[in-house]
Design a protein around this motif. Structure first.
Motif, PDB file in Angstrom:
ATOM      1  N   GLN A 134     -18.443  92.544 101.478  1.00 34.21           N
ATOM      2  CA  GLN A 134     -17.209  92.223 102.319  1.00 34.21           C
ATOM      3  C   GLN A 134     -16.144  91.989 101.709  1.00 34.21           C
ATOM      4  OE1 GLN A 134     -16.700  92.887 105.692  1.00 34.21           O
ATOM      5  NE2 GLN A 134     -18.591  94.081 105.703  1.00 34.21           N
ATOM      6  N   ARG A 135     -16.766  91.829 100.225  1.00 36.01           N
ATOM      7  CA  ARG A 135     -15.866  91.289  99.600  1.00 36.01           C
ATOM      8  C   ARG A 135     -15.669  89.662  99.106  1.00 36.01           C
ATOM      9  NH1 ARG A 135     -11.764  96.232  99.253  1.00 36.01           N
ATOM     10  NH2 ARG A 135     -13.318  97.763  97.941  1.00 36.01           N
ATOM     11  N   TYR A 136     -16.230  88.540  99.791  1.00 36.82           N
ATOM     12  CA  TYR A 136     -16.189  87.314  99.453  1.00 36.82           C
ATOM     13  C   TYR A 136     -16.642  86.539  98.616  1.00 36.82           C
ATOM     14  CZ  TYR A 136     -15.964  87.940 104.872  1.00 36.82           C
ATOM     15  OH  TYR A 136     -16.131  88.501 106.039  1.00 36.82           O
ATOM     16  N   ILE A 137     -18.143  87.507  97.826  1.00 40.19           N
ATOM     17  CA  ILE A 137     -18.329  87.507  96.375  1.00 40.19           C
ATOM     18  C   ILE A 137     -18.141  88.606  95.286  1.00 40.19           C
ATOM     19  CG2 ILE A 137     -19.855  85.562  97.103  1.00 40.19           C
ATOM     20  CD1 ILE A 137     -22.207  87.934  96.555  1.00 40.19           C
ATOM     21  N   THR A 138     -17.839  88.617  93.982  1.00 37.21           N
ATOM     22  CA  THR A 138     -17.441  89.696  92.392  1.00 37.21           C
ATOM     23  C   THR A 138     -19.225  90.371  93.136  1.00 37.21           C
ATOM     24  OG1 THR A 138     -18.124  87.968  91.302  1.00 37.21           O
ATOM     25  CG2 THR A 138     -15.978  88.015  92.132  1.00 37.21           C
ATOM     26  N   LYS A 139     -18.740  91.195  92.400  1.00 40.40           N
ATOM     27  CA  LYS A 139     -20.299  92.189  92.188  1.00 40.40           C
ATOM     28  C   LYS A 139     -20.964  91.329  91.131  1.00 40.40           C
ATOM     29  CE  LYS A 139     -18.829  97.229  93.147  1.00 40.40           C
ATOM     30  NZ  LYS A 139     -18.266  98.230  92.558  1.00 40.40           N
ATOM     31  N   LYS A 140     -20.132  91.235  89.726  1.00 42.83           N
ATOM     32  CA  LYS A 140     -20.920  90.061  88.961  1.00 42.83           C
ATOM     33  C   LYS A 140     -21.790  88.687  89.445  1.00 42.83           C
ATOM     34  CE  LYS A 140     -19.534  87.051  85.026  1.00 42.83           C
ATOM     35  NZ  LYS A 140     -18.992  87.173  83.675  1.00 42.83           N
ATOM     36  N   LYS A 141     -20.920  88.068  90.755  1.00 40.92           N
ATOM     37  CA  LYS A 141     -22.064  87.090  91.457  1.00 40.92           C
ATOM     38  C   LYS A 141     -22.953  87.276  91.810  1.00 40.92           C
ATOM     39  CE  LYS A 141     -22.171  82.502  92.111  1.00 40.92           C
ATOM     40  NZ  LYS A 141     -22.244  81.782  91.600  1.00 40.92           N
ATOM     41  N   ALA A 142     -22.668  88.561  92.887  1.00 37.40           N
ATOM     42  CA  ALA A 142     -24.286  89.090  93.470  1.00 37.40           C
ATOM     43  C   ALA A 142     -24.849  89.203  92.681  1.00 37.40           C
ATOM     44  CB  ALA A 142     -23.697  90.398  94.395  1.00 37.40           C
ATOM     45  N   TYR A 143     -24.992  89.768  91.505  1.00 35.88           N
ATOM     46  CA  TYR A 143     -26.284  90.443  90.672  1.00 35.88           C
ATOM     47  C   TYR A 143     -26.643  89.455  89.990  1.00 35.88           C
ATOM     48  CZ  TYR A 143     -28.269  92.408  86.264  1.00 35.88           C
ATOM     49  OH  TYR A 143     -29.077  92.913  85.448  1.00 35.88           O
ATOM     50  N   PHE A 144     -25.526  87.782  89.320  1.00 39.25           N
ATOM     51  CA  PHE A 144     -26.580  86.978  89.074  1.00 39.25           C
ATOM     52  C   PHE A 144     -27.581  86.213  90.044  1.00 39.25           C
ATOM     53  CE2 PHE A 144     -26.320  82.388  89.028  1.00 39.25           C
ATOM     54  CZ  PHE A 144     -26.705  81.975  87.907  1.00 39.25           C
ATOM     55  N   LEU A 145     -27.326  86.414  91.296  1.00 38.27           N
ATOM     56  CA  LEU A 145     -27.958  85.694  92.549  1.00 38.27           C
ATOM     57  C   LEU A 145     -28.811  87.224  92.647  1.00 38.27           C
ATOM     58  CD1 LEU A 145     -25.115  84.882  95.367  1.00 38.27           C
ATOM     59  CD2 LEU A 145     -26.730  83.225  93.667  1.00 38.27           C
ATOM     60  N   GLN A 146     -28.854  88.178  92.536  1.00 36.94           N
ATOM     61  CA  GLN A 146     -29.716  88.814  93.419  1.00 36.94           C
ATOM     62  C   GLN A 146     -31.275  88.464  92.105  1.00 36.94           C
ATOM     63  OE1 GLN A 146     -30.521  91.018  94.987  1.00 36.94           O
ATOM     64  NE2 GLN A 146     -29.320  90.841  96.297  1.00 36.94           N
ATOM     65  N   MET A 147     -30.685  88.185  90.743  1.00 36.06           N
ATOM     66  CA  MET A 147     -31.873  88.270  89.732  1.00 36.06           C
ATOM     67  C   MET A 147     -32.507  86.824  90.062  1.00 36.06           C
ATOM     68  SD  MET A 147     -31.305  90.826  87.758  1.00 36.06           S
ATOM     69  CE  MET A 147     -31.569  91.805  89.338  1.00 36.06           C
ATOM     70  N   GLN A 148     -31.710  85.367  90.331  1.00 35.62           N
ATOM     71  CA  GLN A 148     -31.904  84.296  90.705  1.00 35.62           C
ATOM     72  C   GLN A 148     -33.394  84.933  91.733  1.00 35.62           C
ATOM     73  OE1 GLN A 148     -31.057  81.390  88.450  1.00 35.62           O
ATOM     74  NE2 GLN A 148     -30.852  83.399  87.979  1.00 35.62           N
ATOM     75  N   MET A 149     -32.475  85.324  92.976  1.00 32.21           N
ATOM     76  CA  MET A 149     -33.639  85.668  93.728  1.00 32.21           C
ATOM     77  C   MET A 149     -35.384  86.027  93.308  1.00 32.21           C
ATOM     78  SD  MET A 149     -32.581  83.761  96.434  1.00 32.21           S
ATOM     79  CE  MET A 149     -32.593  85.140  98.005  1.00 32.21           C
ATOM     80  N   GLU A 150     -34.743  86.991  92.370  1.00 29.00           N
ATOM     81  CA  GLU A 150     -35.882  87.938  91.349  1.00 29.00           C
ATOM     82  C   GLU A 150     -36.455  87.588  90.668  1.00 29.00           C
ATOM     83  OE1 GLU A 150     -34.948  91.541  89.870  1.00 29.00           O
ATOM     84  OE2 GLU A 150     -33.998  92.666  91.669  1.00 29.00           O
ATOM     85  N   GLU A 151     -36.572  86.264  90.592  1.00 29.54           N
ATOM     86  CA  GLU A 151     -37.434  85.727  89.973  1.00 29.54           C
ATOM     87  C   GLU A 151     -37.994  84.394  89.987  1.00 29.54           C
ATOM     88  OE1 GLU A 151     -36.905  81.259  86.902  1.00 29.54           O
ATOM     89  OE2 GLU A 151     -34.947  82.299  87.623  1.00 29.54           O
TER      90      GLU A 151
END
Length: 118
Positions: free
Chosen positions: A86-103
């Motif tokens: 929905q473009r509320y967050i950038t792809k870079k921010k989404a990737y960062f959050l995904q990495m944190q969730m994976e950790e």
């Protein structure tokens, strides 16, 4: 059977929520304040709640709390993907959050392995 993993999972979740998720949610449109934003916050609250319940549960009753945390982590990833789409967050921010969730997921996996051996 208290390990450092359970404390680490809780603390890292709190840090992610306070330092990254809350500030990010302030930039969502007002139309999403009581929908997507609320759902993201509730997901993190449920993770923290299940961490607390896990720490206080008897050894034979710990696994359901870990499974609930795992489900919430998966749900959180989905919510962040929706936010990205929905473009509320950038792809870079989404990737960062995904990495944190994976950790958090890796820490959870270690906890699940330690509970299974008991």
């Amino acid at each position: 059977m208290s390990t450092n993993y359970d404390l680490t999972l809780q603390k890292k979740t709190e840090i992610l929520l306070n330092e990254h998720v809350y500030p990010m949610l302030k930039h969502y449109p007002n139309a999403e304040k009581f929908a997507l934003c609320q759902e993201i916050k509730q997901t993190f609250y449920r993770i923290l709640r299940n961490c607390a319940l896990f720490k206080n549960a008897a050894a034979q009753h710990k696994m359901p709390y870990l499974r609930a945390i795992d489900a919430e982590l998966q749900y959180g990833k989905i919510l962040f993907n929706i936010s990205r789409d929905q473009r509320y967050i950038t792809k870079k921010k989404a990737y960062f959050l995904q990495m944190q969730m994976e950790e958090l997921g890796r820490i959870l996996g270690g906890l699940m392995r330690s509970v299974r051996t008991y």
